[in-house]
Design a protein around this motif. Structure first.
Motif, PDB file in Angstrom:
ATOM      1  N   GLN A  18       0.810  -1.212   0.000  1.00  0.00           N
ATOM      2  CA  GLN A  18       0.000   0.000   0.000  1.00  0.00           C
ATOM      3  C   GLN A  18       0.847   1.268   0.000  1.00  0.00           C
ATOM      4  O   GLN A  18       0.373   2.315  -0.436  1.00  0.00           O
ATOM      5  N   ASP A  19       2.100   1.207   0.444  1.00  0.00           N
ATOM      6  CA  ASP A  19       2.972   2.386   0.411  1.00  0.00           C
ATOM      7  C   ASP A  19       3.262   2.828  -1.016  1.00  0.00           C
ATOM      8  O   ASP A  19       3.576   3.991  -1.260  1.00  0.00           O
ATOM      9  N   LEU A  20       3.169   1.900  -1.966  1.00  0.00           N
ATOM     10  CA  LEU A  20       3.432   2.210  -3.371  1.00  0.00           C
ATOM     11  C   LEU A  20       2.159   2.306  -4.210  1.00  0.00           C
ATOM     12  O   LEU A  20       2.205   2.731  -5.367  1.00  0.00           O
ATOM     13  N   CYS A  21       1.038   1.922  -3.652  1.00  0.00           N
ATOM     14  CA  CYS A  21      -0.227   1.888  -4.393  1.00  0.00           C
ATOM     15  C   CYS A  21      -0.637   3.303  -4.812  1.00  0.00           C
ATOM     16  O   CYS A  21      -0.631   4.227  -4.005  1.00  0.00           O
ATOM     17  N   GLY A  23      -3.657   3.785  -6.311  1.00  0.00           N
ATOM     18  CA  GLY A  23      -5.107   3.814  -6.251  1.00  0.00           C
ATOM     19  C   GLY A  23      -5.798   3.845  -7.605  1.00  0.00           C
ATOM     20  O   GLY A  23      -6.963   4.208  -7.700  1.00  0.00           O
ATOM     21  N   ASP A  24      -5.088   3.458  -8.656  1.00  0.00           N
ATOM     22  CA  ASP A  24      -5.682   3.456  -9.997  1.00  0.00           C
ATOM     23  C   ASP A  24      -6.770   2.396 -10.149  1.00  0.00           C
ATOM     24  O   ASP A  24      -7.622   2.520 -11.024  1.00  0.00           O
ATOM     25  N   GLY A  25      -6.719   1.334  -9.377  1.00  0.00           N
ATOM     26  CA  GLY A  25      -7.753   0.309  -9.416  1.00  0.00           C
ATOM     27  C   GLY A  25      -7.613  -0.702 -10.534  1.00  0.00           C
ATOM     28  O   GLY A  25      -8.532  -1.476 -10.785  1.00  0.00           O
ATOM     29  N   CYS A  35      -8.522  -8.642  -5.573  1.00  0.00           N
ATOM     30  CA  CYS A  35      -8.136  -7.284  -5.171  1.00  0.00           C
ATOM     31  C   CYS A  35      -9.352  -6.368  -5.115  1.00  0.00           C
ATOM     32  O   CYS A  35     -10.290  -6.526  -5.880  1.00  0.00           O
ATOM     33  N   GLU A  36      -9.265  -5.386  -4.220  1.00  0.00           N
ATOM     34  CA  GLU A  36     -10.361  -4.421  -4.094  1.00  0.00           C
ATOM     35  C   GLU A  36      -9.811  -3.115  -3.545  1.00  0.00           C
ATOM     36  O   GLU A  36      -8.893  -3.110  -2.719  1.00  0.00           O
ATOM     37  N   LEU A  37     -10.395  -2.000  -4.012  1.00  0.00           N
ATOM     38  CA  LEU A  37     -10.045  -0.696  -3.453  1.00  0.00           C
ATOM     39  C   LEU A  37     -10.872  -0.473  -2.194  1.00  0.00           C
ATOM     40  O   LEU A  37     -12.071  -0.756  -2.174  1.00  0.00           O
ATOM     41  N   ASP A  38     -10.236   0.057  -1.173  1.00  0.00           N
ATOM     42  CA  ASP A  38     -10.949   0.353   0.068  1.00  0.00           C
ATOM     43  C   ASP A  38     -11.332   1.832   0.084  1.00  0.00           C
ATOM     44  O   ASP A  38     -10.962   2.609  -0.807  1.00  0.00           O
ATOM     45  N   ALA A  43      -5.508  -0.171  -2.789  1.00  0.00           N
ATOM     46  CA  ALA A  43      -5.877  -1.554  -3.093  1.00  0.00           C
ATOM     47  C   ALA A  43      -5.395  -2.498  -2.002  1.00  0.00           C
ATOM     48  O   ALA A  43      -4.316  -2.305  -1.423  1.00  0.00           O
ATOM     49  N   TYR A  44      -6.204  -3.520  -1.760  1.00  0.00           N
ATOM     50  CA  TYR A  44      -5.887  -4.571  -0.797  1.00  0.00           C
ATOM     51  C   TYR A  44      -6.281  -5.904  -1.410  1.00  0.00           C
ATOM     52  O   TYR A  44      -7.133  -5.960  -2.293  1.00  0.00           O
ATOM     53  N   VAL A  45      -5.689  -6.975  -0.898  1.00  0.00           N
ATOM     54  CA  VAL A  45      -6.100  -8.307  -1.332  1.00  0.00           C
ATOM     55  C   VAL A  45      -7.277  -8.758  -0.471  1.00  0.00           C
ATOM     56  O   VAL A  45      -7.508  -8.242   0.624  1.00  0.00           O
ATOM     57  N   LYS A  46      -8.016  -9.739  -1.015  1.00  0.00           N
ATOM     58  CA  LYS A  46      -9.155 -10.306  -0.307  1.00  0.00           C
ATOM     59  C   LYS A  46      -8.906 -11.792  -0.102  1.00  0.00           C
ATOM     60  O   LYS A  46      -8.316 -12.451  -0.945  1.00  0.00           O
ATOM     61  N   CYS A  47      -9.369 -12.307   1.016  1.00  0.00           N
ATOM     62  CA  CYS A  47      -9.289 -13.745   1.234  1.00  0.00           C
ATOM     63  C   CYS A  47     -10.403 -14.418   0.427  1.00  0.00           C
ATOM     64  O   CYS A  47     -11.313 -13.748  -0.063  1.00  0.00           O
ATOM     65  N   PRO A  48     -10.338 -15.728   0.274  1.00  0.00           N
ATOM     66  CA  PRO A  48     -11.326 -16.425  -0.555  1.00  0.00           C
ATOM     67  C   PRO A  48     -12.784 -16.183  -0.158  1.00  0.00           C
ATOM     68  O   PRO A  48     -13.671 -16.285  -0.992  1.00  0.00           O
TER      69      PRO A  48
END
Length: 99
Positions: A18-21, A23-25, A35-38, A43-48
């Protein structure tokens, strides 16, 4: 159980710095299952089970059917912040740290 992606049959996981993100999506466009934008615009990863993983360095498995989408998001990310590594040894196989 969903089959996990791998290089030579090895399981892979993905994480986002996230330090380099920027936010382009792009990651959420290519691989919305992973992946999902908060609300913070990053962007963050999502668990199954679709839960957003907001801890720094959080990883999620790369399902085999989504490997191409995840790799495309790595290649297109302007922030170069998406990393895919082997679970067994932690070696990055796709991302900015691949030599």
């Amino acid at each position: 159980m969903q089959q996990q992606a791998g290089v030579d049959g090895e399981a892979l996981e993905v994480w986002i710095d996230q330090d380099l993100c920027t936010g382009d999506g792009i990651c959420a466009q290519y691989a919305p299952e992973v992946c999902e934008l908060d609300i913070d615009g990053l962007a963050y990863v999502k668990c199954p089970d679709e839960e957003l993983l907001q801890a720094s360095g959080a990883t999620t498995p790369v399902p085999l059917p989504l490997l191409t989408d995840v790799v495309d998001s790595v290649r297109e990310c302007p922030g170069e912040c998406i990393h895919v590594r082997r679970v067994a040894d932690g070696v990055e196989v796709y991302g900015p740290d691949v030599e």
